[in-house]
Design an enzyme around this catalytic site. Sequence first.
Site, PDB file in Angstrom:
ATOM      1  CB  CYS A  36      -0.955  -0.019   1.185  1.00  0.00           C
ATOM      2  SG  CYS A  36      -2.145  -1.351   1.027  1.00  0.00           S
ATOM      3  CG  HIS A  96      -3.085   3.441   1.531  1.00  0.00           C
ATOM      4  ND1 HIS A  96      -3.524   2.980   0.313  1.00  0.00           N
ATOM      5  CD2 HIS A  96      -3.237   2.404   2.407  1.00  0.00           C
ATOM      6  CE1 HIS A  96      -3.923   1.733   0.447  1.00  0.00           C
ATOM      7  NE2 HIS A  96      -3.759   1.358   1.696  1.00  0.00           N
ATOM      8  CG  ASN A 117      -6.698  -0.794   0.533  1.00  0.00           C
ATOM      9  OD1 ASN A 117      -6.009  -0.338  -0.369  1.00  0.00           O
ATOM     10  ND2 ASN A 117      -6.187  -1.297   1.641  1.00  0.00           N
TER      11      ASN A 117
HETATM   12  O1  UT7 Z   1      -3.939  -1.088   3.198  1.00  0.00           O
HETATM   13  C1  UT7 Z   1      -2.989  -1.792   3.910  1.00  0.00           C
HETATM   14  C2  UT7 Z   1      -3.160  -1.650   5.330  1.00  0.00           C
HETATM   15  N1  UT7 Z   1      -4.398  -2.228   5.777  1.00  0.00           N
HETATM   16  C3  UT7 Z   1      -5.070  -1.628   6.707  1.00  0.00           C
HETATM   17  O2  UT7 Z   1      -4.672  -0.572   7.137  1.00  0.00           O
HETATM   18  C4  UT7 Z   1      -6.298  -2.315   7.265  1.00  0.00           C
HETATM   19  C5  UT7 Z   1      -6.257  -2.282   8.757  1.00  0.00           C
HETATM   20  N2  UT7 Z   1      -7.348  -2.983   9.428  1.00  0.00           N
HETATM   21  C6  UT7 Z   1      -8.641  -2.612   9.330  1.00  0.00           C
HETATM   22  O3  UT7 Z   1      -9.011  -1.727   8.589  1.00  0.00           O
HETATM   23  C7  UT7 Z   1      -9.621  -3.289  10.249  1.00  0.00           C
HETATM   24  O4  UT7 Z   1      -8.923  -4.030  11.192  1.00  0.00           O
HETATM   25  C8  UT7 Z   1     -10.660  -4.208   9.531  1.00  0.00           C
HETATM   26  C9  UT7 Z   1     -11.636  -3.365   8.725  1.00  0.00           C
HETATM   27  C10 UT7 Z   1      -9.937  -5.188   8.622  1.00  0.00           C
HETATM   28  C11 UT7 Z   1     -11.469  -4.984  10.569  1.00  0.00           C
HETATM   29  O5  UT7 Z   1     -12.095  -4.079  11.459  1.00  0.00           O
HETATM   30  P1  UT7 Z   1     -11.949  -4.252  13.039  1.00  0.00           P
HETATM   31  O6  UT7 Z   1     -12.760  -3.199  13.653  1.00  0.00           O
HETATM   32  O7  UT7 Z   1     -10.475  -4.265  13.343  1.00  0.00           O
HETATM   33  O8  UT7 Z   1     -12.622  -5.642  13.261  1.00  0.00           O
HETATM   34  P2  UT7 Z   1     -11.998  -6.937  13.959  1.00  0.00           P
HETATM   35  O9  UT7 Z   1     -11.036  -7.587  13.034  1.00  0.00           O
HETATM   36  O10 UT7 Z   1     -11.543  -6.566  15.317  1.00  0.00           O
HETATM   37  O11 UT7 Z   1     -13.293  -7.831  14.055  1.00  0.00           O
HETATM   38  C12 UT7 Z   1     -14.420  -7.474  14.884  1.00  0.00           C
HETATM   39  C13 UT7 Z   1     -15.510  -8.472  14.668  1.00  0.00           C
HETATM   40  C14 UT7 Z   1     -15.051  -9.925  14.687  1.00  0.00           C
HETATM   41  O12 UT7 Z   1     -16.049 -10.704  15.302  1.00  0.00           O
HETATM   42  P3  UT7 Z   1     -15.883 -11.156  16.836  1.00  0.00           P
HETATM   43  O13 UT7 Z   1     -14.599 -11.927  16.903  1.00  0.00           O
HETATM   44  O14 UT7 Z   1     -15.822  -9.864  17.615  1.00  0.00           O
HETATM   45  O15 UT7 Z   1     -17.120 -11.952  17.063  1.00  0.00           O
HETATM   46  C15 UT7 Z   1     -14.963 -10.289  13.239  1.00  0.00           C
HETATM   47  O16 UT7 Z   1     -15.164 -11.668  12.990  1.00  0.00           O
HETATM   48  O17 UT7 Z   1     -16.090  -8.267  13.364  1.00  0.00           O
HETATM   49  C16 UT7 Z   1     -16.128  -9.505  12.661  1.00  0.00           C
HETATM   50  N3  UT7 Z   1     -16.016  -9.240  11.243  1.00  0.00           N
HETATM   51  C17 UT7 Z   1     -17.078  -8.970  10.464  1.00  0.00           C
HETATM   52  N4  UT7 Z   1     -18.399  -8.885  10.728  1.00  0.00           N
HETATM   53  C18 UT7 Z   1     -19.195  -8.576   9.707  1.00  0.00           C
HETATM   54  C19 UT7 Z   1     -14.888  -9.187  10.499  1.00  0.00           C
HETATM   55  N5  UT7 Z   1     -15.204  -8.893   9.209  1.00  0.00           N
HETATM   56  C20 UT7 Z   1     -16.553  -8.752   9.173  1.00  0.00           C
HETATM   57  C21 UT7 Z   1     -17.458  -8.461   8.145  1.00  0.00           C
HETATM   58  N6  UT7 Z   1     -18.763  -8.373   8.462  1.00  0.00           N
HETATM   59  N7  UT7 Z   1     -17.063  -8.217   6.864  1.00  0.00           N
END
Ligand code: UT7
Length: 327
Positions: free
Chosen positions: A115, A254, A284
């Site tokens: 990225c 980004h 993204n």
């Molecule tokens: O571009 C390169 C660099 N990349 C980035 O900068 C991305 C960085 N990370 C992020 O943007 C975020 O971490 C994500 C958008 C990928 C995820 O968001 P989050 O707020 O960090 O969610 P999480 O991974 O902590 O997950 C929270 C919950 C989980 O469920 P439990 O374990 O709390 O029951 C996930 O399973 O959300 C769940 N979850 C979803 N639920 C509905 C994960 N993906 C989804 C989804 N829909 N698509």
Amino acid sequence: MKTKAIISGVAAYVPDHILTNKDFEKMVDTSDEWITTRTGIKKRHILKDPDKATSDLGAEAARALLKKTNTHPEEIDMIMVATVTADYPFPDTANIIGHKIGAKKAFGYDINAACSGFIYTLVTASKFIETGTYKKIIVIGADMMSSIVDYEDRTTCILFGDAGGAVLLEPGTENGIIDAVLGADGSGADYLYCKAGGSRHPASHETVQNREHFAYQEGRVVFKAAVKGMSDCIEDVMAKNGLTSEDVQWIVPHQANKRILHAVANYLDVSTDKVLINIENYGNTTAATIPLCLRDFEHKFKKGDNIILTAFGGGFTWGAIYLKWAI
Ligand code: UT7
């Protein structure tokens, strides 16, 4: 006066096919509400034509750039491409794009910094201009993320889209790229990567079966590192150049997650109005986000505006460029 590299034009291309959050509700266990509140994304453009690849995204952006800047393809000296989704492991995408757009006098190569690819590539290209080596360089960020996204993995598939963006770099004295801070930490490799398809795990029946040719991410770890990484390198480049937040008109980051960008604005105590965001329309697009953002918000920029481009991504890699808008 010292020669600087100026951005003398910017263009971008996104394919027609759109995947909305509602479409994802039918594909994986997710909701428009979750995606919107957790990421800020509403839709992404996807390259569906099976005969097309990343070079086509880049070539479309480059053609639009040549038209907009009234430049003949044979005037181009060099083409540099930031991508993680090259058409092939080799040869590189830059020279395929050169062939497609008729840039017969140009040579080029690809840079893979995930990225942060566009930042790394723009800095590298600027050195060929500053040293007087070349006069016209096309710098492209292009990624067909749909080719490495697992549409059964809800944690990653909702994030990414396909796009290409391009800028023309030329010599100037008054404005242009003033300074940059680049960084990397290879210990971050395990948190955001494509497991197979390289020399460590060449393609095999097993790697395909285990779905290891798709992008893998530990979202929370990357999120935290991204806020800190982008904020720190913006602070560094501002301090190096004696800039306060009032001196900076725009931050072009980004686009990985709207919450990351608001957290960066908050950390730096900069108004969110200055942090340009278009993630809702594209998701993204990896190396393409920054030129796509420049294209979308170019109408707001005035000649001489202090602009900071910044990114954080797989590697880990990060960087910030300080430039004065030149057109
Ligand atoms: O571009 C390169 C660099 N990349 C980035 O900068 C991305 C960085 N990370 C992020 O943007 C975020 O971490 C994500 C958008 C990928 C995820 O968001 P989050 O707020 O960090 O969610 P999480 O991974 O902590 O997950 C929270 C919950 C989980 O469920 P439990 O374990 O709390 O029951 C996930 O399973 O959300 C769940 N979850 C979803 N639920 C509905 C994960 N993906 C989804 C989804 N829909 N698509």
